[in-house]
Write a protein that holds these residues in place. Structure first.
Motif, PDB file in Angstrom:
ATOM      1  N   LEU A 184       0.803  -1.225   0.000  1.00 43.93           N
ATOM      2  CA  LEU A 184       0.000   0.000   0.000  1.00 43.93           C
ATOM      3  C   LEU A 184       0.837   1.277   0.000  1.00 43.93           C
ATOM      4  O   LEU A 184       0.327   2.351   0.301  1.00 43.93           O
ATOM      5  CB  LEU A 184      -0.942   0.006   1.220  1.00 43.93           C
ATOM      6  N   VAL A 185       2.120   1.158  -0.355  1.00 43.91           N
ATOM      7  CA  VAL A 185       3.014   2.327  -0.333  1.00 43.91           C
ATOM      8  C   VAL A 185       2.488   3.448  -1.226  1.00 43.91           C
ATOM      9  O   VAL A 185       2.663   4.636  -0.933  1.00 43.91           O
ATOM     10  CB  VAL A 185       4.438   1.922  -0.757  1.00 43.91           C
ATOM     11  N   ALA A 186       1.803   3.085  -2.308  1.00 44.61           N
ATOM     12  CA  ALA A 186       1.294   4.094  -3.246  1.00 44.61           C
ATOM     13  C   ALA A 186       0.283   5.038  -2.603  1.00 44.61           C
ATOM     14  O   ALA A 186      -0.016   6.100  -3.165  1.00 44.61           O
ATOM     15  CB  ALA A 186       0.663   3.417  -4.460  1.00 44.61           C
ATOM     16  N   LEU A 187      -0.237   4.676  -1.425  1.00 41.49           N
ATOM     17  CA  LEU A 187      -1.195   5.555  -0.742  1.00 41.49           C
ATOM     18  C   LEU A 187      -0.577   6.902  -0.375  1.00 41.49           C
ATOM     19  O   LEU A 187      -1.303   7.869  -0.146  1.00 41.49           O
ATOM     20  CB  LEU A 187      -1.720   4.880   0.532  1.00 41.49           C
ATOM     21  N   MET A 188       0.745   6.979  -0.321  1.00 39.72           N
ATOM     22  CA  MET A 188       1.397   8.232   0.044  1.00 39.72           C
ATOM     23  C   MET A 188       1.511   9.205  -1.126  1.00 39.72           C
ATOM     24  O   MET A 188       1.739  10.402  -0.918  1.00 39.72           O
ATOM     25  CB  MET A 188       2.796   7.958   0.613  1.00 39.72           C
ATOM     26  N   VAL A 189       1.378   8.690  -2.346  1.00 45.12           N
ATOM     27  CA  VAL A 189       1.672   9.507  -3.521  1.00 45.12           C
ATOM     28  C   VAL A 189       0.690  10.668  -3.688  1.00 45.12           C
ATOM     29  O   VAL A 189       1.104  11.830  -3.810  1.00 45.12           O
ATOM     30  CB  VAL A 189       1.694   8.629  -4.784  1.00 45.12           C
ATOM     31  N   LEU A 190      -0.590  10.376  -3.713  1.00 43.67           N
ATOM     32  CA  LEU A 190      -1.582  11.438  -3.947  1.00 43.67           C
ATOM     33  C   LEU A 190      -1.639  12.467  -2.819  1.00 43.67           C
ATOM     34  O   LEU A 190      -1.691  13.672  -3.098  1.00 43.67           O
ATOM     35  CB  LEU A 190      -2.956  10.828  -4.191  1.00 43.67           C
ATOM     36  N   PRO A 191      -1.654  12.055  -1.525  1.00 43.78           N
ATOM     37  CA  PRO A 191      -1.663  13.071  -0.465  1.00 43.78           C
ATOM     38  C   PRO A 191      -0.475  14.033  -0.555  1.00 43.78           C
ATOM     39  O   PRO A 191      -0.631  15.243  -0.371  1.00 43.78           O
ATOM     40  CB  PRO A 191      -1.619  12.244   0.822  1.00 43.78           C
ATOM     41  N   PHE A 192       0.720  13.495  -0.857  1.00 44.24           N
ATOM     42  CA  PHE A 192       1.883  14.380  -0.948  1.00 44.24           C
ATOM     43  C   PHE A 192       1.789  15.302  -2.155  1.00 44.24           C
ATOM     44  O   PHE A 192       2.287  16.433  -2.117  1.00 44.24           O
ATOM     45  CB  PHE A 192       3.180  13.572  -1.019  1.00 44.24           C
ATOM     46  N   ALA A 193       1.147  14.847  -3.245  1.00 48.71           N
ATOM     47  CA  ALA A 193       1.027  15.676  -4.452  1.00 48.71           C
ATOM     48  C   ALA A 193       0.287  16.977  -4.171  1.00 48.71           C
ATOM     49  O   ALA A 193       0.471  17.974  -4.882  1.00 48.71           O
ATOM     50  CB  ALA A 193       0.325  14.892  -5.557  1.00 48.71           C
ATOM     51  N   ILE A 194      -0.539  16.986  -3.126  1.00 44.33           N
ATOM     52  CA  ILE A 194      -1.273  18.200  -2.773  1.00 44.33           C
ATOM     53  C   ILE A 194      -0.319  19.284  -2.286  1.00 44.33           C
ATOM     54  O   ILE A 194      -0.555  20.484  -2.505  1.00 44.33           O
ATOM     55  CB  ILE A 194      -2.330  17.883  -1.694  1.00 44.33           C
ATOM     56  N   ALA A 195       0.787  18.859  -1.626  1.00 41.76           N
ATOM     57  CA  ALA A 195       1.735  19.834  -1.063  1.00 41.76           C
ATOM     58  C   ALA A 195       2.367  20.727  -2.134  1.00 41.76           C
ATOM     59  O   ALA A 195       2.289  21.961  -2.037  1.00 41.76           O
ATOM     60  CB  ALA A 195       2.801  19.105  -0.244  1.00 41.76           C
ATOM     61  N   PRO A 196       3.015  20.174  -3.191  1.00 40.83           N
ATOM     62  CA  PRO A 196       3.554  21.078  -4.219  1.00 40.83           C
ATOM     63  C   PRO A 196       2.468  21.844  -4.968  1.00 40.83           C
ATOM     64  O   PRO A 196       2.715  22.954  -5.451  1.00 40.83           O
ATOM     65  CB  PRO A 196       4.318  20.127  -5.155  1.00 40.83           C
ATOM     66  N   ALA A 197       1.270  21.254  -5.054  1.00 40.07           N
ATOM     67  CA  ALA A 197       0.168  21.977  -5.703  1.00 40.07           C
ATOM     68  C   ALA A 197      -0.155  23.256  -4.936  1.00 40.07           C
ATOM     69  O   ALA A 197      -0.516  24.279  -5.538  1.00 40.07           O
ATOM     70  CB  ALA A 197      -1.065  21.086  -5.801  1.00 40.07           C
ATOM     71  N   LEU A 198      -0.031  23.206  -3.609  1.00 41.26           N
ATOM     72  CA  LEU A 198      -0.296  24.392  -2.784  1.00 41.26           C
ATOM     73  C   LEU A 198       0.921  25.309  -2.715  1.00 41.26           C
ATOM     74  O   LEU A 198       0.801  26.529  -2.874  1.00 41.26           O
ATOM     75  CB  LEU A 198      -0.695  23.955  -1.366  1.00 41.26           C
ATOM     76  N   VAL A 199       2.090  24.720  -2.483  1.00 37.29           N
ATOM     77  CA  VAL A 199       3.313  25.527  -2.329  1.00 37.29           C
ATOM     78  C   VAL A 199       3.654  26.264  -3.618  1.00 37.29           C
ATOM     79  O   VAL A 199       4.091  27.423  -3.598  1.00 37.29           O
ATOM     80  CB  VAL A 199       4.482  24.625  -1.880  1.00 37.29           C
ATOM     81  N   PHE A 200       3.440  25.606  -4.755  1.00 34.14           N
ATOM     82  CA  PHE A 200       3.783  26.205  -6.053  1.00 34.14           C
ATOM     83  C   PHE A 200       2.530  26.471  -6.886  1.00 34.14           C
ATOM     84  O   PHE A 200       2.522  26.258  -8.104  1.00 34.14           O
ATOM     85  CB  PHE A 200       4.740  25.282  -6.817  1.00 34.14           C
ATOM     86  N   ARG A 201       1.486  26.936  -6.233  1.00 29.27           N
ATOM     87  CA  ARG A 201       0.224  27.165  -6.941  1.00 29.27           C
ATOM     88  C   ARG A 201       0.363  28.230  -8.033  1.00 29.27           C
ATOM     89  O   ARG A 201      -0.411  28.239  -8.994  1.00 29.27           O
ATOM     90  CB  ARG A 201      -0.882  27.555  -5.953  1.00 29.27           C
ATOM     91  N   ARG A 202       1.320  29.131  -7.904  1.00 29.41           N
ATOM     92  CA  ARG A 202       1.509  30.166  -8.922  1.00 29.41           C
ATOM     93  C   ARG A 202       2.225  29.646 -10.162  1.00 29.41           C
ATOM     94  O   ARG A 202       2.354  30.372 -11.158  1.00 29.41           O
ATOM     95  CB  ARG A 202       2.289  31.334  -8.335  1.00 29.41           C
TER      96      ARG A 202
END
Length: 281
Positions: A156-174
């Motif tokens: 189930l390691v892939a469960l970490m992929v999508l939640p973490f993807a939200i972080a750069p989406a927010l940090v680099f939203r511009r």
């Protein structure tokens, strides 16, 4: 494509004068392809091509952080394997290293959940209720939990992929990158983390071989966690440049924010494994 004698594509039924059909990609069949020598040559070519792409991809992942994500988004893609295939490969390597060294990274034992995690107080109450509901004892339940959580951790390691993807989406939203760019960035980052962990498990394995406690030692566990977090922060700092155009002091704080998000995702994964195992065992 090179010019070839006209031939009829068996898929499109069109007359083609190139080696490959421009419509469907079908390759012209030659008499030598139907010989054992020709078949072995095709197999060798495919294996060599895959090995070359894999080596090139892993080298880029480790030595040039961020380059693979840029290649995936902007090209060229053909010389490299895709982000999800790379993630799966690195996961296989990680699982193999865990099996070889007998060291588990993600599969936190029940005793650890009950004593050393931020949710330990809640876990003690939840486990106590579960024991009453299932009419069993801690001595009987703990080994079953530890075995099942180890199996879940590998798959189930892939469960970490999508939640973490939200972080750069927010940090680099511009940056106005599509969300798939952040998912690719997350896949590449977690592929690197899995390779890092594959090497890191050798440390507690050697410690155990020398008579130490391995990851049961809080000092060694915490020291390795701190070192891995620092390496991940540096990796994210470097990768954020080519992928998101991060520059200056802002880049430092953005990398730190991503590193904190990675740590939170890791802890969230451990907690998710607790819930999944607790209510399925």
């Amino acid at each position: 494509m090179t010019d070839a004698a006209p031939w009829t594509c068996p898929t499109c039924r069109q007359v083609v004068s190139t080696e490959y059909c421009p419509t469907c990609g079908e390759r012209q069949l030659h008499p030598r392809d139907l010989t054992l020598r020709g078949m072995l040559a095709q197999v060798a070519q495919k294996i060599t091509s895959l090995d070359a792409r894999l080596i090139r991809t892993v080298r880029s992942l480790v030595a040039r952080p961020g380059e693979l994500t840029v290649r995936y988004l902007e090209g060229p893609r053909k010389p490299y394997i895709g982000p999800f295939a790379l993630f799966l490969f690195c996961n296989v390597v990680f699982v193999a290293m865990e099996a070889l060294t007998k060291v588990s990274v993600f599969s936190t034992p029940l005793a650890n959940h009950l004593q050393f995690q931020p949710w330990s107080e809640w876990a003690r109450a939840a486990v106590a209720q579960h024991l009453v509901a299932t009419h069993t004892t801690m001595a009987a339940y703990a080994p079953m939990f530890d075995k099942d959580v180890a199996d879940h951790a590998k798959s189930l390691v892939a469960l970490m992929v999508l939640p973490f993807a939200i972080a750069p989406a927010l940090v680099f939203r511009r940056s106005h990158r599509p969300f798939v760019a952040h998912v690719a960035f997350s896949l590449h980052f977690h592929a690197f983390v899995l390779l890092l962990l594959s090497v890191s498990v050798l440390v507690p394995a050697v410690d155990q071989w020398l008579g130490g406690l391995g990851l049961r030692s809080r000092l060694l566990d915490n020291s390795m966690a701190a070192a891995q977090l620092a390496i991940c922060a540096l990796y994210l700092y470097i990768a954020s440049g080519p992928v998101y155009g991060a520059r200056g002091m802002a880049r430092v704080f953005q990398a730190l924010a991503l590193a904190v998000a990675a740590m939170a995702t890791f802890l969230g994964y451990r907690f998710a494994l607790l819930l999944i195992t607790l209510y399925s065992t």
